[in-house]
Motif scaffolding. Sequence first.
Motif, PDB file in Angstrom:
ATOM      1  N   ILE A 226      29.868  32.675  24.646  1.00  8.14           N
ATOM      2  CA  ILE A 226      30.252  34.085  24.530  1.00  8.14           C
ATOM      3  C   ILE A 226      31.550  34.288  25.305  1.00  8.14           C
ATOM      4  O   ILE A 226      31.736  33.736  26.387  1.00  8.14           O
ATOM      5  CB  ILE A 226      29.128  34.985  25.094  1.00  8.14           C
ATOM      6  N   ASP A 227      32.454  35.094  24.760  1.00  6.71           N
ATOM      7  CA  ASP A 227      33.781  35.220  25.368  1.00  6.71           C
ATOM      8  C   ASP A 227      33.759  35.950  26.707  1.00  6.71           C
ATOM      9  O   ASP A 227      34.367  35.499  27.677  1.00  6.71           O
ATOM     10  CB  ASP A 227      34.719  35.941  24.392  1.00  6.71           C
ATOM     11  N   ILE A 228      33.078  37.105  26.726  1.00  2.00           N
ATOM     12  CA  ILE A 228      33.012  37.895  27.954  1.00  2.00           C
ATOM     13  C   ILE A 228      31.573  38.352  28.182  1.00  2.00           C
ATOM     14  O   ILE A 228      30.922  38.843  27.255  1.00  2.00           O
ATOM     15  CB  ILE A 228      33.937  39.134  27.888  1.00  2.00           C
ATOM     16  N   ILE A 229      31.100  38.163  29.411  1.00  2.39           N
ATOM     17  CA  ILE A 229      29.810  38.722  29.824  1.00  2.39           C
ATOM     18  C   ILE A 229      30.102  39.849  30.803  1.00  2.39           C
ATOM     19  O   ILE A 229      30.788  39.657  31.810  1.00  2.39           O
ATOM     20  CB  ILE A 229      28.919  37.656  30.480  1.00  2.39           C
ATOM     21  N   ILE A 230      29.574  41.023  30.482  1.00  2.47           N
ATOM     22  CA  ILE A 230      29.759  42.204  31.331  1.00  2.47           C
ATOM     23  C   ILE A 230      28.488  42.398  32.147  1.00  2.47           C
ATOM     24  O   ILE A 230      27.390  42.483  31.593  1.00  2.47           O
ATOM     25  CB  ILE A 230      30.065  43.443  30.474  1.00  2.47           C
ATOM     26  N   THR A 231      28.632  42.434  33.466  1.00  6.96           N
ATOM     27  CA  THR A 231      27.466  42.431  34.349  1.00  6.96           C
ATOM     28  C   THR A 231      27.653  43.358  35.542  1.00  6.96           C
ATOM     29  O   THR A 231      28.787  43.575  36.008  1.00  6.96           O
ATOM     30  CB  THR A 231      27.170  41.011  34.850  1.00  6.96           C
TER      31      THR A 231
END
Length: 244
Positions: A226-231
Amino acid sequence: MDKTLNFAHRGFSGEYPENTMIAFLKACDNGCDGIETDVQFTKDHVAVLCHDETLNRTTTGTGYIKDYTFKELYNLDAGIKFNNKFKNEKIPTLEQLLQLSKDKGIMLNLELKNTEIPYDGLEEHVINLVYKYNMQNKVILSSFNHYSMIKVKNIDSSIKTGLLYEADLYEPQEYCLKVGADCVHPQYFSVLKEDIVKKLKKNNLSINTYTVNNEDHMKRLISLNIDIIITNHPNILNKLLSKI
């Protein structure tokens, strides 16, 4: 992207008051590659960063952001409801975050909060500020209002846009291409499936998923590239990514 990137959701919101400068600074200190935040307009058309359309949950104010001038907003406290030790934190302006991001060399995902309130001129205003700080190549504009994302592309086709959604969309790559977006911004459960990821990747669409706070889910999404994980916890994701 060659590797999964770590974006801090409303800053380091797991441990600091969301969408405040201290949350953004601490996200940078804990290894984030970028920050996700929410953009709205004050009564006098200053772009400010707050998730809710109303002030009640996160500040000492009440009512809608759109009904306050920036000067009036600045008199409110945006930290004390999270913890007394964050007393006197303020609602930041978009310009403050753009300057911080430029100084720190990080990316931004700016969610335009124009679904409930259709802020007139928000798209153009944000794009102009992005160019003012020469951040046009390090910013993604996203929204649950997909008409707004089409408007962004009509204003400037080079600005990257991302479509936010919660549902399990059928053939999301086809819809995304139809809308002319560069990225999908799905609730993460919908892209834990390898076949969906492959179809999106095959069509050169970036997958930037929210809000991932469970380590096992982080690991699974990293394995899917996955390109970006927002956490809410960029520190935890940073440790996982550093082991790769």
